[in-house]
Design a protein around this motif. Structure first.
Motif, mmCIF file in Angstrom:
data_model
loop_
_atom_site.group_PDB
_atom_site.id
_atom_site.type_symbol
_atom_site.label_atom_id
_atom_site.label_comp_id
_atom_site.label_asym_id
_atom_site.label_seq_id
_atom_site.Cartn_x
_atom_site.Cartn_y
_atom_site.Cartn_z
ATOM 1 N N ARG A 95 58.839 -49.440 81.243
ATOM 2 C CA ARG A 95 58.535 -48.216 81.992
ATOM 3 C C ARG A 95 59.605 -47.961 83.046
ATOM 4 O O ARG A 95 60.023 -46.818 83.250
ATOM 5 C CB ARG A 95 57.157 -48.314 82.640
ATOM 6 C CG ARG A 95 55.974 -48.281 81.689
ATOM 7 C CD ARG A 95 55.755 -46.912 81.072
ATOM 8 N NE ARG A 95 55.403 -45.884 82.025
ATOM 9 C CZ ARG A 95 54.170 -45.604 82.437
ATOM 10 N NH1 ARG A 95 53.141 -46.298 81.966
ATOM 11 N NH2 ARG A 95 53.947 -44.632 83.294
ATOM 12 N N LEU A 127 55.843 -41.327 74.424
ATOM 13 C CA LEU A 127 54.655 -41.338 75.281
ATOM 14 C C LEU A 127 54.974 -41.021 76.738
ATOM 15 O O LEU A 127 54.053 -40.879 77.554
ATOM 16 C CB LEU A 127 53.956 -42.702 75.199
ATOM 17 C CG LEU A 127 53.470 -43.146 73.817
ATOM 18 C CD1 LEU A 127 52.691 -44.457 73.929
ATOM 19 C CD2 LEU A 127 52.612 -42.074 73.153
ATOM 20 N N PHE A 137 48.969 -44.509 80.754
ATOM 21 C CA PHE A 137 49.105 -45.581 79.770
ATOM 22 C C PHE A 137 49.910 -46.728 80.358
ATOM 23 O O PHE A 137 50.620 -46.565 81.363
ATOM 24 C CB PHE A 137 49.767 -45.070 78.483
ATOM 25 C CG PHE A 137 51.247 -44.775 78.613
ATOM 26 C CD1 PHE A 137 52.198 -45.717 78.231
ATOM 27 C CD2 PHE A 137 51.690 -43.556 79.100
ATOM 28 C CE1 PHE A 137 53.552 -45.458 78.345
ATOM 29 C CE2 PHE A 137 53.042 -43.276 79.219
ATOM 30 C CZ PHE A 137 53.982 -44.230 78.837
ATOM 31 N N ILE A 139 52.306 -50.343 79.040
ATOM 32 C CA ILE A 139 52.998 -50.953 77.903
ATOM 33 C C ILE A 139 52.969 -52.462 78.063
ATOM 34 O O ILE A 139 53.469 -53.006 79.045
ATOM 35 C CB ILE A 139 54.447 -50.453 77.775
ATOM 36 C CG1 ILE A 139 54.447 -48.964 77.406
ATOM 37 C CG2 ILE A 139 55.204 -51.261 76.730
ATOM 38 C CD1 ILE A 139 55.806 -48.385 77.131
ATOM 39 N N PRO A 145 52.008 -50.013 73.622
ATOM 40 C CA PRO A 145 51.308 -49.073 74.509
ATOM 41 C C PRO A 145 49.801 -49.273 74.483
ATOM 42 O O PRO A 145 49.213 -49.519 73.428
ATOM 43 C CB PRO A 145 51.694 -47.698 73.965
ATOM 44 C CG PRO A 145 52.127 -47.944 72.565
ATOM 45 C CD PRO A 145 52.705 -49.315 72.525
ATOM 46 N N TYR A 201 47.865 -42.291 69.299
ATOM 47 C CA TYR A 201 47.819 -43.243 70.416
ATOM 48 C C TYR A 201 46.665 -42.925 71.364
ATOM 49 O O TYR A 201 45.961 -43.818 71.830
ATOM 50 C CB TYR A 201 49.139 -43.201 71.193
ATOM 51 C CG TYR A 201 50.318 -43.727 70.419
ATOM 52 C CD1 TYR A 201 50.600 -45.091 70.385
ATOM 53 C CD2 TYR A 201 51.166 -42.860 69.729
ATOM 54 C CE1 TYR A 201 51.698 -45.581 69.679
ATOM 55 C CE2 TYR A 201 52.258 -43.337 69.020
ATOM 56 C CZ TYR A 201 52.516 -44.698 68.994
ATOM 57 O OH TYR A 201 53.595 -45.176 68.284
ATOM 58 N N GLY A 206 46.099 -46.928 71.507
ATOM 59 C CA GLY A 206 47.350 -47.672 71.371
ATOM 60 C C GLY A 206 47.834 -47.618 69.939
ATOM 61 O O GLY A 206 47.496 -46.697 69.190
#
Length: 413
Positions: A95, A127, A137, A139, A145, A201, A206
């Motif tokens: 991220r 995403l 979200f 990761i 994710p 997702y 996910g």
């Protein structure tokens, strides 16, 4: 050459200048006021003759006559590069790497400095825009994710809101810097996920291998799923326009999991929402080429063409010559070297590149892999890939008789 580019009469001033400093051997970028970016969403447009300076990739996407095929690679910035692995050790969070301007620009430019591809794609993720319209979200290094609160009911839809592009300014700033860095030497590419793929997702929470929940909703809660897909189509459209206004010269739409649907289901649950995005982007930014890529798209090629995109990305399971016959000569194609070829002896890779380019024809082809670069791909092979294509010339590959036969075969389908 009389080639026109439509530009709007109204503009928004987005000013920036670039400072670069050295930090542990990495180039860092800061944004300061200086330059004006022209918006493309006004209904009033004026034509100027400036397409001749467009990058090779953009010209190929439009099907213009060029001297050689342009080339880039999906996932060309990433884990196969030693420079990326070194940077990731210092910044272990994905991220952070994909949401920090300095890191985005540095990672995006690593393959540009090493191999000089014809396209420089922003280092990001499909995403990335989710939190900007109400879907947070995380990761996980192992699971990938994770969306803690999947949307599977009308109640879940209440958390959605219009996309807040201010939360994605790091994407816009990064694209602006990349455009300035590569200049006219390459095209800057942005990308988005298609509504169906993003919805997998959001609904499943996910990644998944079965897609049973979202496929089940097509029958058990179609109104909820269609509301979600419609919301995603609007948000993604605005995100595309935002990327274009920030400097992207071509946009790739990844319907990565569209190939998990039977063709008739894709026709109902993915295609209409891609078409909505394409229509609005073409209305507001008619000169921006759009690429559509679906993994496992052999059963969808003709349906993909109907969406109105400019380029169809072929995966490596489709024979390029067959794909060309099925799609015709009025649309460009991208691909489609098997990523595993990058592990083969370099002469074999050279032969495959030549075979693919000849099968694609001399107009409207962007050379790429049929999927993303694999993790342990040798950098030597990537360098060889780009060296081979830069040394190619259509005039030496295609003789006059070859061109006549190619046109005849395409027009007879």
């Amino acid at each position: 050459m009389n080639l026109s580019l439509s530009l709007p009469l109204t503009t928004r001033s987005l000013f920036f200048n670039l400072d670069s400093v050295s930090s542990d051997g990495h180039r860092l970028f800061r944004v300061r006021p200086r330059r004006k970016i022209i918006e493309c969403y006004s209904s009033s447009r004026l034509s100027i003759n400036c397409q001749s300076s467009d990058p090779l990739l953009v010209q190929a996407a439009r099907g213009e006559t060029i001297s050689r095929p342009p080339a880039w690679m999906m996932r060309q910035a990433g884990r196969y590069m030693a420079a990326y692995k070194k940077l990731a050790e210092k910044h272990p969070s994905f991220r952070e790497r994909s949401e920090n301007v300095d890191l985005i620009v540095e990672i995006s430019l690593q393959p540009w400095r090493a191999f000089h591809p014809d396209g420089v794609i922003i280092f990001s993720d499909i995403l990335t825009p989710l939190p900007a319209f109400g879907v947070p979200f995380e990761i996980d290094d192992i699971k990938g994710p994770i969306i803690q609160t999947p949307i599977q009911s009308e109640q879940g839809l209440e958390n959605l809101h219009s996309i807040n592009l201010e939360k994605l300014q790091f994407v816009g700033d990064s694209l602006s810097i990349l455009r300035n860095e590569v200049g006219k030497n390459a095209a800057v590419l942005g990308f988005v996920g298609a509504p169906w793929t993003i919805a997998t997702y959001i609904v499943e929470g996910g990644t998944t291998r079965t897609y049973t929940t979202i496929k089940g909703m097509c029958h058990t809660a179609p109104h909820v799923l269609r509301t979600l897909l419609a919301h995603l189509a609007k948000a993604i459209t605005e995100y595309v326009i935002f990327q274009v206004n920030s400097g992207a010269q071509c946009i790739q739409i990844f319907d990565s999991w569209g190939g998990q649907l039977p063709p008739n289901m894709w026709e109902s649950w993915s295609k209409p929402y891609i078409e909505e995005i394409v229509r609005e982007v073409k209305r507001r930014c008619p000169e921006i080429p759009l690429v559509l890529y679906i993994a496992g798209n052999g059963g969808l090629l003709e349906r993909m063409k109907v969406t109105g995109v400019d380029v169809i990305g072929l995966d490596w399971t489709i024979d390029m010559a067959d794909g060309r016959r099925r799609l015709g000569s009025d649309i460009s194609v991208q691909g489609n070297i098997d990523p595993a070829y990058m592990f083969s002896p370099l002469p074999d890779l050279t032969d495959e590149i030549h075979r693919t380019v000849k099968a694609a024809g001399r107009r409207g082809h962007i050379l790429n892999l049929g999927h993303g670069v694999l993790v342990k791909t040798p950098e030597e092979a990537v360098a060889h890939f780009f060296e081979v294509v830069k040394n190619m010339q259509y005039d030496s590959i295609f003789k006059p008789d070859d061109v006549s036969k190619e046109l005849a075969s395409l027009t007879s389908t």
